[in-house]
Design a protein around this motif. Structure first.
Motif, PDB file in Angstrom:
ATOM      1  N   GLY A  30       0.983  -0.928   0.026  1.00  0.00           N
ATOM      2  CA  GLY A  30       0.274   0.129   0.493  1.00  0.00           C
ATOM      3  C   GLY A  30       1.004   1.268   0.033  1.00  0.00           C
ATOM      4  N   GLY A  59      -2.952  -1.725  -2.191  1.00  0.00           N
ATOM      5  CA  GLY A  59      -2.993  -1.248  -0.923  1.00  0.00           C
ATOM      6  C   GLY A  59      -4.741  -1.527  -1.343  1.00  0.00           C
ATOM      7  N   ASN A  60      -5.308  -0.433  -0.360  1.00  0.00           N
ATOM      8  CA  ASN A  60      -6.681  -0.015  -0.113  1.00  0.00           C
ATOM      9  C   ASN A  60      -6.943   0.756  -1.425  1.00  0.00           C
ATOM     10  OD1 ASN A  60      -7.320  -2.322   1.975  1.00  0.00           O
ATOM     11  ND2 ASN A  60      -6.959  -0.813   3.707  1.00  0.00           N
ATOM     12  N   HIS A  78     -11.529   6.617  -2.703  1.00  0.00           N
ATOM     13  CA  HIS A  78     -10.220   7.293  -2.316  1.00  0.00           C
ATOM     14  C   HIS A  78      -9.853   8.459  -2.912  1.00  0.00           C
ATOM     15  CE1 HIS A  78      -9.321   3.478   0.023  1.00  0.00           C
ATOM     16  NE2 HIS A  78      -8.233   4.210   0.353  1.00  0.00           N
ATOM     17  N   THR A 234       1.255 -13.186  -1.476  1.00  0.00           N
ATOM     18  CA  THR A 234       2.301 -14.272  -0.705  1.00  0.00           C
ATOM     19  C   THR A 234       2.326 -13.281   1.161  1.00  0.00           C
ATOM     20  OG1 THR A 234       3.492 -14.547  -2.392  1.00  0.00           O
ATOM     21  CG2 THR A 234       4.438 -15.223  -0.134  1.00  0.00           C
ATOM     22  N   ASP A 235       1.339 -14.223   1.704  1.00  0.00           N
ATOM     23  CA  ASP A 235       1.958 -13.936   3.322  1.00  0.00           C
ATOM     24  C   ASP A 235       3.277 -13.629   3.631  1.00  0.00           C
ATOM     25  OD1 ASP A 235      -1.175 -13.122   5.834  1.00  0.00           O
ATOM     26  OD2 ASP A 235       1.001 -13.846   6.162  1.00  0.00           O
ATOM     27  N   CYS A 251       4.010  -3.254   7.075  1.00  0.00           N
ATOM     28  CA  CYS A 251       3.115  -2.293   7.468  1.00  0.00           C
ATOM     29  C   CYS A 251       1.985  -3.502   7.169  1.00  0.00           C
ATOM     30  CB  CYS A 251       3.249  -1.755   6.238  1.00  0.00           C
ATOM     31  SG  CYS A 251       4.632  -1.164   5.309  1.00  0.00           S
ATOM     32  N   TYR A 328      -9.439  -2.959   7.755  1.00  0.00           N
ATOM     33  CA  TYR A 328     -10.010  -1.784   6.944  1.00  0.00           C
ATOM     34  C   TYR A 328      -9.841  -0.493   8.682  1.00  0.00           C
ATOM     35  CZ  TYR A 328     -11.506  -3.356   3.067  1.00  0.00           C
ATOM     36  OH  TYR A 328     -11.879  -3.919   1.873  1.00  0.00           O
ATOM     37  N   GLY A 357       2.321   2.864   8.838  1.00  0.00           N
ATOM     38  CA  GLY A 357       1.135   2.391   8.335  1.00  0.00           C
ATOM     39  C   GLY A 357       0.294   2.267   9.422  1.00  0.00           C
ATOM     40  N   ARG A 358      -1.295   2.632   8.234  1.00  0.00           N
ATOM     41  CA  ARG A 358      -2.409   2.509   9.438  1.00  0.00           C
ATOM     42  C   ARG A 358      -2.935   1.059  10.137  1.00  0.00           C
ATOM     43  NH1 ARG A 358      -8.507   3.025   7.287  1.00  0.00           N
ATOM     44  NH2 ARG A 358      -8.239   5.462   7.074  1.00  0.00           N
ATOM     45  N   TYR A 364      -5.852   5.603  12.723  1.00  0.00           N
ATOM     46  CA  TYR A 364      -6.702   5.919  11.456  1.00  0.00           C
ATOM     47  C   TYR A 364      -5.447   7.023  10.712  1.00  0.00           C
ATOM     48  CZ  TYR A 364      -9.563   7.883   7.886  1.00  0.00           C
ATOM     49  OH  TYR A 364     -10.309   8.395   6.507  1.00  0.00           O
ATOM     50  N   MET A 367      -4.182   9.149   3.352  1.00  0.00           N
ATOM     51  CA  MET A 367      -2.976   8.745   2.040  1.00  0.00           C
ATOM     52  C   MET A 367      -1.929   9.666   2.441  1.00  0.00           C
ATOM     53  SD  MET A 367      -5.482   7.838  -0.987  1.00  0.00           S
ATOM     54  CE  MET A 367      -6.152   8.733  -1.714  1.00  0.00           C
TER      55      MET A 367
HETATM   56  C1  LIG Z   1     -12.735   2.616   2.621  1.00  0.00           C
HETATM   57  C2  LIG Z   1     -11.587   3.859   2.843  1.00  0.00           C
HETATM   58  C3  LIG Z   1     -11.729   5.046   2.657  1.00  0.00           C
HETATM   59  C4  LIG Z   1     -11.059   5.418   2.313  1.00  0.00           C
HETATM   60  N1  LIG Z   1     -10.829   6.477   2.038  1.00  0.00           N
HETATM   61  C5  LIG Z   1      -9.942   7.436   2.115  1.00  0.00           C
HETATM   62  C6  LIG Z   1      -9.751   8.823   1.269  1.00  0.00           C
HETATM   63  O1  LIG Z   1     -10.613   9.403   0.695  1.00  0.00           O
HETATM   64  N2  LIG Z   1      -8.810   9.751   1.803  1.00  0.00           N
HETATM   65  C7  LIG Z   1      -7.599   9.177   2.271  1.00  0.00           C
HETATM   66  O2  LIG Z   1      -6.405  10.538   1.576  1.00  0.00           O
HETATM   67  N3  LIG Z   1      -7.445   7.844   2.415  1.00  0.00           N
HETATM   68  C8  LIG Z   1      -8.429   7.325   2.183  1.00  0.00           C
HETATM   69  N4  LIG Z   1      -9.176   6.116   3.747  1.00  0.00           N
HETATM   70  C9  LIG Z   1      -7.382   5.500   3.765  1.00  0.00           C
HETATM   71  C10 LIG Z   1      -6.597   5.392   3.239  1.00  0.00           C
HETATM   72  O3  LIG Z   1      -6.747   3.505   2.643  1.00  0.00           O
HETATM   73  C11 LIG Z   1      -4.823   4.654   4.077  1.00  0.00           C
HETATM   74  O4  LIG Z   1      -4.326   5.944   4.382  1.00  0.00           O
HETATM   75  C12 LIG Z   1      -3.932   4.187   3.239  1.00  0.00           C
HETATM   76  O5  LIG Z   1      -4.436   2.839   2.485  1.00  0.00           O
HETATM   77  C13 LIG Z   1      -3.113   3.481   4.365  1.00  0.00           C
HETATM   78  O6  LIG Z   1      -1.795   3.067   3.594  1.00  0.00           O
HETATM   79  P1  LIG Z   1      -1.427   1.494   4.572  1.00  0.00           P
HETATM   80  O7  LIG Z   1       0.249   1.394   3.337  1.00  0.00           O
HETATM   81  O8  LIG Z   1      -0.900   1.583   5.449  1.00  0.00           O
HETATM   82  O9  LIG Z   1      -2.800   0.011   4.326  1.00  0.00           O
HETATM   83  P2  LIG Z   1      -3.142  -0.434   2.611  1.00  0.00           P
HETATM   84  O10 LIG Z   1      -3.817   0.857   1.856  1.00  0.00           O
HETATM   85  O11 LIG Z   1      -3.872  -1.449   4.311  1.00  0.00           O
HETATM   86  O12 LIG Z   1      -2.251  -1.476   3.028  1.00  0.00           O
HETATM   87  C14 LIG Z   1      -1.466  -2.693   3.779  1.00  0.00           C
HETATM   88  C15 LIG Z   1      -0.951  -3.424   3.082  1.00  0.00           C
HETATM   89  O13 LIG Z   1      -0.703  -4.491   3.457  1.00  0.00           O
HETATM   90  C16 LIG Z   1      -0.924  -6.054   3.094  1.00  0.00           C
HETATM   91  N5  LIG Z   1      -0.758  -7.114   4.509  1.00  0.00           N
HETATM   92  C17 LIG Z   1      -0.667  -6.895   5.763  1.00  0.00           C
HETATM   93  N6  LIG Z   1      -0.975  -8.015   6.248  1.00  0.00           N
HETATM   94  C18 LIG Z   1      -0.340  -8.615   5.287  1.00  0.00           C
HETATM   95  C19 LIG Z   1       0.497 -10.188   5.829  1.00  0.00           C
HETATM   96  N7  LIG Z   1       1.270 -10.603   6.780  1.00  0.00           N
HETATM   97  N8  LIG Z   1       1.425 -10.284   4.487  1.00  0.00           N
HETATM   98  C20 LIG Z   1       1.308  -9.190   3.556  1.00  0.00           C
HETATM   99  N9  LIG Z   1       0.522  -8.397   3.475  1.00  0.00           N
HETATM  100  C21 LIG Z   1       0.216  -8.064   4.221  1.00  0.00           C
HETATM  101  C22 LIG Z   1      -2.782  -6.023   2.495  1.00  0.00           C
HETATM  102  O14 LIG Z   1      -2.669  -6.720   2.321  1.00  0.00           O
HETATM  103  C23 LIG Z   1      -2.335  -4.603   2.149  1.00  0.00           C
HETATM  104  O15 LIG Z   1      -2.523  -4.462   0.916  1.00  0.00           O
HETATM  105  C24 LIG Z   1     -10.013   5.131   2.914  1.00  0.00           C
HETATM  106  C25 LIG Z   1      -9.687   3.936   3.294  1.00  0.00           C
HETATM  107  C26 LIG Z   1     -10.635   2.825   3.887  1.00  0.00           C
HETATM  108  C27 LIG Z   1     -10.348   1.885   4.257  1.00  0.00           C
END
Ligand SMILES: Cc1cc2nc3c(=O)[nH]c(=O)nc-3n(C[C@H](O)[C@H](O)[C@H](O)COP(=O)(O)OP(=O)(O)OC[C@H]3O[C@@H](n4cnc5c(N)ncnc54)[C@H](O)[C@@H]3O)c2cc1C
Length: 397
Positions: A30, A59-60, A78, A234-235, A251, A328, A357-358, A364, A367
Motif C-alpha cells: 500500500g 493496498g486499499n 479514495h 504471498t503472506d 505495514c 480497515y 502505516g495504518r 486512522y 493517504m
Molecule cells: C473505505 C476507505 C476509504 C478511504 N478513503 C480515503 C480517502 O478518501 N482519502 C484518504 O486520504 N484516505 C482514505 N482512506 C485511507 C487509506 O486507505 C489509507 O490511508 C492507506 O491505504 C494506508 O496505507 P497503508 O499502506 O498503511 O495500508 P493499506 O493500504 O491497508 O496497505 C497494507 C497492505 O498490507 C498488506 N498486508 C497486511 N498484512 C500482510 C501480511 N501478513 N502479509 C502480506 N501482506 C500483508 C495488505 O494486503 C495491504 O495491501 C480510506 C480507507 C478506507 C478503508
C-alpha cells in the motif's frame, strides 16, 4: 519492478543473481510499503523485496476497471487531499493529476442535503431562508453545551444539539462503527465540521485532486525500479523464514505480527457491493450518505464523478460496515489505544523490524499522512546509514 516468484525471492535480489540477502523485506504494498520501498531503492540503492498477500499493489487505494471498462476503487472511494506541498511534490514524480473537489450529499427526511452540514442543509431541511448570521444563531440556540467533551456524541451535541445529531450522526456512526457515538473517542466526529456558509466541499485542504490515470498506475510508476522485487499473493508467514533479509518493515496489522499475544486489536471492516448500471449517471455527486438506521448501507459511491471517465454506463458501490473481514479501521477507544501501546512497547524491544502505516501503527491515517510517515522513516534510515543518526521522529503529516 520485477514481479517474481517465491522461489526467485529465496534466491535473493533478482538483479544480482548471487544469493545475497535483501537489504529490506517490506510487507504490504500500500502507500506505506510502496513509498518506503521506492525511497530505499531509488534514494539509497538498497535491494528491496516488497510483498503483499493480495494479488495486487496499491493496498486499499487499488483501482481497476470493472467488466464494463469503468474505473472503480475496489476498497471504496479514495479522494486525495492534503495541505502538504512536499507530499504533492513527491507523488507528482509518479503521476499527473486531475483536479477534483469532493462533495457529499446525505439522504435525510426525504431530502438530499450537503454534508458537512452547511447553510443549504439547514435551509432545505427546516424550510427556512436564513443567511449566514441567522444560521449561526440558529445553531447556537440548539447547541447543548457539554462541560467535559470526551466522546463523539459530546462533540456534536455541544456544537449543534440533539436533533441534528440524531438526524446526521447517530445512525451513521452506529452503522459505521457498530458502536454508539457515546462509546467512541471524540476524534471520530471532530473530523466533520459544521458550516454556516454555502461551502459544500467535503474537504477544505489546499490540494484536492485525483491521480489522472488512477492510483494503481501511480503505484506502478513508483515501484518501477530494478532494485525492487515484487512478490504478490504471498503472506509474510510464507516468506518469514525462507527469504534472507537484513531489515524488516512491516505495514500489516501489528497484533497479527506478534500472534495476537496480548489479544486482538479491534478493527472495523467493510463489505462492498459493486454494481454496473445501464445508465450514464445515478446521483449528482460521487457519494451519498445514508444516516437512516433502517437502511443497511452507509453510502453509495458513483465512481465516474471521481475519475471523470466518459462512459454510457455507470458503476457504483454500496458500503456495508461489518465486524469481520479485512481490517480497515482501527477502532478509536481508550482501551484499544492502551492495548496498542503494549504491542508498541513490544515492537520497540524487537530489533530489526519497524512498523509503519495504518495497520502497523493502529491509527486512522489518510493517504497523505501515510506518505508523510513513510518519508519520515526514510529520513531516519538515511541519517542512520550515513552515520549521522539524527532524532527524526516517526510521525504522520
Ligand atoms: C473505505 C476507505 C476509504 C478511504 N478513503 C480515503 C480517502 O478518501 N482519502 C484518504 O486520504 N484516505 C482514505 N482512506 C485511507 C487509506 O486507505 C489509507 O490511508 C492507506 O491505504 C494506508 O496505507 P497503508 O499502506 O498503511 O495500508 P493499506 O493500504 O491497508 O496497505 C497494507 C497492505 O498490507 C498488506 N498486508 C497486511 N498484512 C500482510 C501480511 N501478513 N502479509 C502480506 N501482506 C500483508 C495488505 O494486503 C495491504 O495491501 C480510506 C480507507 C478506507 C478503508
Amino acid at each position: 519492478m520485477p514481479a517474481i516468484t517465491l522461489e526467485e525471492a529465496i534466491d535473493g535480489p533478482s538483479h544480482l543473481h548471487d544469493n545475497q540477502p535483501y537489504d529490506y523485506l517490506i510487507v504490504g504494498a500500500g502507500f506505506a510499503g510502496s513509498v518506503i520501498a521506492e525511497r530505499l531503492a531509488a534514494g539509497l540503492g538498497q535491494n528491496v523485496l516488497l510483498i503483499d498477500r493480495r494479488e495486487h499493489i496499491a493496498g486499499n487505494a487499488y483501482d481497476c476497471k470493472d467488466a464494463a471498462g469503468i474505473m472503480i476503487h475496489r476498497y471504496g472511494p479514495h479522494i486525495f487531499h492534503t495541505n502538504a506541498q512536499r507530499i504533492v511534490d513527491y507523488l507528482s514524480q509518479f503521476t499527473e493529476w486531475r483536479p477534483y473537489e469532493h462533495r457529499v450529499l446525505a439522504s435525510v427526511d426525504e431530502h438530499l442535503v450537503p454534508i458537512p452540514i452547511n447553510l443549504t442543509t439547514l435551509n432545505e431541511l427546516f424550510g427556512l431562508s436564513m443567511n449566514e448570521e441567522q444560521a449561526q444563531a440558529f445553531l447556537a440556540s440548539r447547541a447543548e453545551p457539554v462541560a467535559n467533551i470526551r466522546t463523539s456524541e459530546d462533540v456534536v451535541i455541544n456544537q449543534i444539539g440533539r436533533e441534528l445529531y440524531e438526524k446526521f450522526f447517530r445512525g451513521y456512526t452506529r452503522k459505521q462503527w457498530g458502536l454508539d457515538p457515546s462509546e467512541l473517542d471524540r476524534s471520530v466526529t471532530s473530523r466533520v465540521p459544521t458550516r454556516t456558509n454555502t461551502d459544500d466541499r467535503y474537504f477544505t485542504d489546499t490540494f484536492q485532486m485525483m491521480p489522472a490515470q488512477g492510483y494503481t498506475h501511480m503505484f506502478e510508476q513508483m515501484l518501477d525500479h530494478s532494485r525492487i522485487d515484487l512478490l504478490l499473493a504471498t503472506d509474510f508467514n510464507v516468506v518469514r523464514d525462507r527469504v534472507q533479509y537484513k531489515q524488516l518493515i512491516y505495514c500489516g496489522p501489528i497484533d497479527e505480527f506478534f500472534d495476537h499475544c496480548f489479544g486482538k486489536l479491534p478493527y472495523r471492516s467493510l463489505r462492498f457491493q459493486h454494481e454496473t448500471l445501464p445508465q450514464t449517471q445515478l446521483q449528482d455527486v460521487a457519494v451519498v450518505n445514508f444516516p437512516d438506521p433502517a437502511v443497511p448501507h452507509t453510502r453509495i459511491t458513483e465512481y465516474k464523478h471521481l475519475t471523470g471517465q466518459i462512459h454510457a454506463h455507470t458503476s457504483i458501490s454500496y458500503e456495508f460496515p461489518c465486524a469481520e473481514g479485512e481490517p480497515y479501521y482501527p477502532i478509536p477507544r481508550p482501551e484499544n489505544a492502551e492495548l496498542y501501546k503494549r504491542y508498541n512497547t513490544l515492537a520497540d524491544n524487537t530489533p530489526g523490524v519497524t512498523f509503519l502505516g495504518r495497520l502497523g501503527t493502529y491509527k486512522y491515517y489518510n493517504m497523505d499522512q501515510v506518505v508523510g510517515q513513510a518519508l519520515a522513516l526514510y529520513q531516519r534510515i538515511e541519517a542512520e546509514l550515513q552515520g549521522n543518526p539524527r532524532a527524526v521522529k516517526l510521525e504522520a503529516g
